[in-house]
Design a protein around this motif. Structure first.
Motif, mmCIF file in Angstrom:
data_model
loop_
_atom_site.group_PDB
_atom_site.id
_atom_site.type_symbol
_atom_site.label_atom_id
_atom_site.label_comp_id
_atom_site.label_asym_id
_atom_site.label_seq_id
_atom_site.Cartn_x
_atom_site.Cartn_y
_atom_site.Cartn_z
ATOM 1 N N LEU A 25 0.840 -1.187 0.000
ATOM 2 C CA LEU A 25 0.000 0.000 0.000
ATOM 3 C C LEU A 25 0.877 1.239 0.000
ATOM 4 C CD1 LEU A 25 -0.286 1.546 3.038
ATOM 5 C CD2 LEU A 25 -1.224 -0.682 3.604
ATOM 6 N N SER A 26 0.327 2.298 -0.569
ATOM 7 C CA SER A 26 1.014 3.585 -0.579
ATOM 8 C C SER A 26 0.246 4.534 0.324
ATOM 9 C CB SER A 26 1.090 4.138 -2.001
ATOM 10 O OG SER A 26 1.849 3.284 -2.831
ATOM 11 N N ALA A 27 0.962 5.235 1.182
ATOM 12 C CA ALA A 27 0.317 6.116 2.142
ATOM 13 C C ALA A 27 1.188 7.344 2.396
ATOM 14 C CB ALA A 27 0.052 5.379 3.446
ATOM 15 N N SER A 28 0.582 8.326 3.007
ATOM 16 C CA SER A 28 1.272 9.573 3.337
ATOM 17 C C SER A 28 1.449 9.704 4.838
ATOM 18 C CB SER A 28 0.472 10.766 2.808
ATOM 19 O OG SER A 28 0.292 10.686 1.407
ATOM 20 N N VAL A 29 2.417 10.498 5.234
ATOM 21 C CA VAL A 29 2.616 10.770 6.660
ATOM 22 C C VAL A 29 1.317 11.335 7.229
ATOM 23 C CG1 VAL A 29 3.861 12.199 8.308
ATOM 24 C CG2 VAL A 29 5.099 11.103 6.434
ATOM 25 N N GLY A 30 0.921 10.787 8.370
ATOM 26 C CA GLY A 30 -0.306 11.205 9.018
ATOM 27 C C GLY A 30 -1.505 10.321 8.716
ATOM 28 N N ASP A 31 -1.399 9.484 7.699
ATOM 29 C CA ASP A 31 -2.501 8.585 7.350
ATOM 30 C C ASP A 31 -2.703 7.522 8.415
ATOM 31 O OD1 ASP A 31 -2.121 8.354 3.688
ATOM 32 O OD2 ASP A 31 -2.929 9.934 4.994
ATOM 33 N N ARG A 32 -3.931 7.035 8.493
ATOM 34 C CA ARG A 32 -4.247 5.849 9.288
ATOM 35 C C ARG A 32 -4.108 4.649 8.361
ATOM 36 N NH1 ARG A 32 -7.206 4.955 13.974
ATOM 37 N NH2 ARG A 32 -8.294 2.951 14.137
ATOM 38 N N VAL A 33 -3.334 3.654 8.792
ATOM 39 C CA VAL A 33 -3.048 2.490 7.964
ATOM 40 C C VAL A 33 -3.534 1.229 8.676
ATOM 41 C CG1 VAL A 33 -1.188 1.050 7.034
ATOM 42 C CG2 VAL A 33 -1.077 3.541 6.809
ATOM 43 N N THR A 34 -4.216 0.383 7.935
ATOM 44 C CA THR A 34 -4.721 -0.878 8.489
ATOM 45 C C THR A 34 -4.271 -2.040 7.610
ATOM 46 O OG1 THR A 34 -6.663 0.194 9.447
ATOM 47 C CG2 THR A 34 -6.766 -2.186 9.145
ATOM 48 N N GLY A 85 -9.311 -15.506 16.643
ATOM 49 C CA GLY A 85 -9.822 -16.558 15.773
ATOM 50 C C GLY A 85 -9.015 -16.664 14.489
ATOM 51 N N THR A 86 -9.546 -16.139 13.411
ATOM 52 C CA THR A 86 -8.852 -16.221 12.121
ATOM 53 C C THR A 86 -8.502 -14.861 11.530
ATOM 54 O OG1 THR A 86 -10.938 -16.314 10.900
ATOM 55 C CG2 THR A 86 -9.934 -18.425 11.520
ATOM 56 N N ASP A 87 -9.045 -13.792 12.055
ATOM 57 C CA ASP A 87 -8.864 -12.474 11.443
ATOM 58 C C ASP A 87 -8.233 -11.481 12.416
ATOM 59 O OD1 ASP A 87 -11.964 -13.100 9.858
ATOM 60 O OD2 ASP A 87 -10.011 -13.099 8.879
ATOM 61 N N PHE A 88 -7.148 -10.875 11.961
ATOM 62 C CA PHE A 88 -6.370 -9.983 12.801
ATOM 63 C C PHE A 88 -6.023 -8.714 12.038
ATOM 64 C CE2 PHE A 88 -5.770 -13.140 16.048
ATOM 65 C CZ PHE A 88 -5.919 -14.325 15.352
ATOM 66 N N THR A 89 -5.807 -7.637 12.798
ATOM 67 C CA THR A 89 -5.536 -6.339 12.193
ATOM 68 C C THR A 89 -4.404 -5.650 12.920
ATOM 69 O OG1 THR A 89 -7.843 -6.074 11.514
ATOM 70 C CG2 THR A 89 -6.509 -4.090 11.636
ATOM 71 N N LEU A 90 -3.520 -5.042 12.146
ATOM 72 C CA LEU A 90 -2.505 -4.133 12.670
ATOM 73 C C LEU A 90 -2.877 -2.746 12.174
ATOM 74 C CD1 LEU A 90 0.322 -3.597 14.022
ATOM 75 C CD2 LEU A 90 1.278 -3.830 11.714
ATOM 76 N N THR A 91 -2.929 -1.797 13.089
ATOM 77 C CA THR A 91 -3.286 -0.423 12.733
ATOM 78 C C THR A 91 -2.182 0.535 13.161
ATOM 79 O OG1 THR A 91 -5.653 -0.884 12.952
ATOM 80 C CG2 THR A 91 -4.971 1.426 13.037
ATOM 81 N N ILE A 92 -1.841 1.430 12.255
ATOM 82 C CA ILE A 92 -0.958 2.550 12.582
ATOM 83 C C ILE A 92 -1.839 3.789 12.535
ATOM 84 C CG2 ILE A 92 1.194 3.738 12.058
ATOM 85 C CD1 ILE A 92 1.966 1.307 10.304
ATOM 86 N N SER A 93 -1.999 4.434 13.668
ATOM 87 C CA SER A 93 -3.015 5.486 13.763
ATOM 88 C C SER A 93 -2.637 6.743 12.978
ATOM 89 C CB SER A 93 -3.271 5.853 15.224
ATOM 90 O OG SER A 93 -2.071 6.326 15.817
ATOM 91 N N SER A 94 -1.362 7.070 12.955
ATOM 92 C CA SER A 94 -0.891 8.239 12.222
ATOM 93 C C SER A 94 0.515 7.929 11.718
ATOM 94 C CB SER A 94 -0.876 9.470 13.130
ATOM 95 O OG SER A 94 -0.368 10.602 12.439
ATOM 96 N N LEU A 95 0.604 7.589 10.457
ATOM 97 C CA LEU A 95 1.853 7.090 9.878
ATOM 98 C C LEU A 95 2.971 8.123 9.992
ATOM 99 C CD1 LEU A 95 2.678 4.459 8.289
ATOM 100 C CD2 LEU A 95 2.379 5.834 6.208
ATOM 101 N N GLN A 96 4.117 7.671 10.460
ATOM 102 C CA GLN A 96 5.286 8.533 10.600
ATOM 103 C C GLN A 96 6.364 8.116 9.589
ATOM 104 O OE1 GLN A 96 5.256 11.290 12.785
ATOM 105 N NE2 GLN A 96 3.126 10.595 12.652
ATOM 106 N N PRO A 97 7.323 8.999 9.302
ATOM 107 C CA PRO A 97 8.363 8.649 8.315
ATOM 108 C C PRO A 97 9.099 7.350 8.627
ATOM 109 C CG PRO A 97 8.431 10.995 8.790
ATOM 110 C CD PRO A 97 7.421 10.403 9.749
ATOM 111 N N ALA A 98 9.275 7.051 9.932
ATOM 112 C CA ALA A 98 9.994 5.821 10.309
ATOM 113 C C ALA A 98 9.178 4.556 10.080
ATOM 114 C CB ALA A 98 10.398 5.894 11.781
ATOM 115 N N ASP A 99 7.896 4.722 9.715
ATOM 116 C CA ASP A 99 7.016 3.555 9.620
ATOM 117 C C ASP A 99 6.962 2.954 8.221
ATOM 118 O OD1 ASP A 99 4.570 5.178 11.797
ATOM 119 O OD2 ASP A 99 6.478 4.173 12.259
ATOM 120 N N PHE A 100 7.630 3.583 7.252
ATOM 121 C CA PHE A 100 7.640 2.998 5.901
ATOM 122 C C PHE A 100 8.526 1.762 5.952
ATOM 123 C CE2 PHE A 100 5.056 5.975 3.816
ATOM 124 C CZ PHE A 100 5.283 7.215 4.409
ATOM 125 N N ALA A 101 7.896 0.612 5.787
ATOM 126 C CA ALA A 101 8.561 -0.674 6.038
ATOM 127 C C ALA A 101 7.629 -1.797 5.585
ATOM 128 C CB ALA A 101 8.873 -0.822 7.527
#
Lengths: 107, 124
Positions: A11-20, A68-84
């Motif tokens: 996925l492509s996102a910008s700093v400050g975005d919420r990512v799931t 169970g079978t479904d899990f989510t990782l959320t980044i509430s406000s994407l920071q520059p160090a989070d591009f990975a």
């Protein structure tokens, strides 16, 4: 073996975005999911264990949920160090398989 | 400070043997399982197996049973991953990591400290 799938694969996102990011297991695994972050040329780093427990030192903008079978990782406000790349891993039964990863890059 | 220090990159030919190492420091080495993972562009991260330095108990990924050997030398806080006959398909980055078991609301098992990796290249 328990299979893990992740979506999206990238996925492509910008700093400050919420990512799931979603991780789905081929069978019920309770809360036995860990999340890792990996940057190019580096080893994985633990973010979340037990589906929702934040590892020591990990910023609170990271959170995990699911069972169970479904899990989510959320980044509430994407920071520059989070591009990975982010990978889930199940610790319910051996072999403790990993998901294929989700790459987060700059929009 | 907990550290996992891995041995350097290796270039080998098919059929050759190899042993790579992982030295733990900054914690009681015998009290934590050590896992080995392989990473390749095709298959991503693969859990290969895990060893308990306290008694050398080992659990292998079933598909790798007989293909690799995990061992440990407690006297020097070092774990090993060994091949007796390498194949081109063994090419990849190999990581060791310390596994923690935490009992709170569940029995949580996760890798909290990773080595930097050992790149193994097998090519004729």
């Amino acid at each position: 073996d328990i299979q893990l799938t992740q979506s999206p694969s990238s996925l492509s996102a910008s700093v400050g975005d919420r990512v799931t990011i979603t991780c789905r297991a081929s069978q019920s695994i309770g809360n036995y999911v860990n999340w890792y972050q990996q940057k190019p040329g580096e080893a994985p780093n633990l973010l979340i264990y037990g589906a929702s427990n934040l590892h020591s030192g990990v910023p609170s903008r990271f959170s995990g949920s699911g069972s169970g079978t479904d899990f989510t990782l959320t980044i509430s406000s994407l920071q520059p160090a989070d591009f990975a790349t982010y990978s889930c891993q199940q610790s319910f039964s051996t072999p403790f398989t990993f998901g294929p990863g989700t790459k987060v890059d700059v929009k | 400070e907990v550290q996992m220090v891995q041995s350097g990159a290796e270039v080998k030919k098919p059929g050759e043997s190899l042993r790579i190492s992982c030295k733990g420091s900054g914690y009681n080495f015998t009290n934590y399982w050590i896992g080995w993972m392989r990473q390749t562009p095709d298959k991503g991260l693969e859990w290969m197996g895990i060893i308990y330095p306290g008694d050398s108990d080992v659990k292998y990924r079933p598909s790798l049973q007989g293909q690799v050997i995990l061992s440990v030398d407690k006297s020097i806080n070092t774990a090993y991953l060994q091949w007796t006959s390498l194949k081109a398909s063994d090419t990849g980055m190999y990581y060791c990591a310390r596994r923690v078991t935490t009992v709170t609301t569940g029995l949580w098992r996760y890798f909290d400290q990773w080595g930097l990796g050992t790149l193994v290249t097998v090519s004729s």
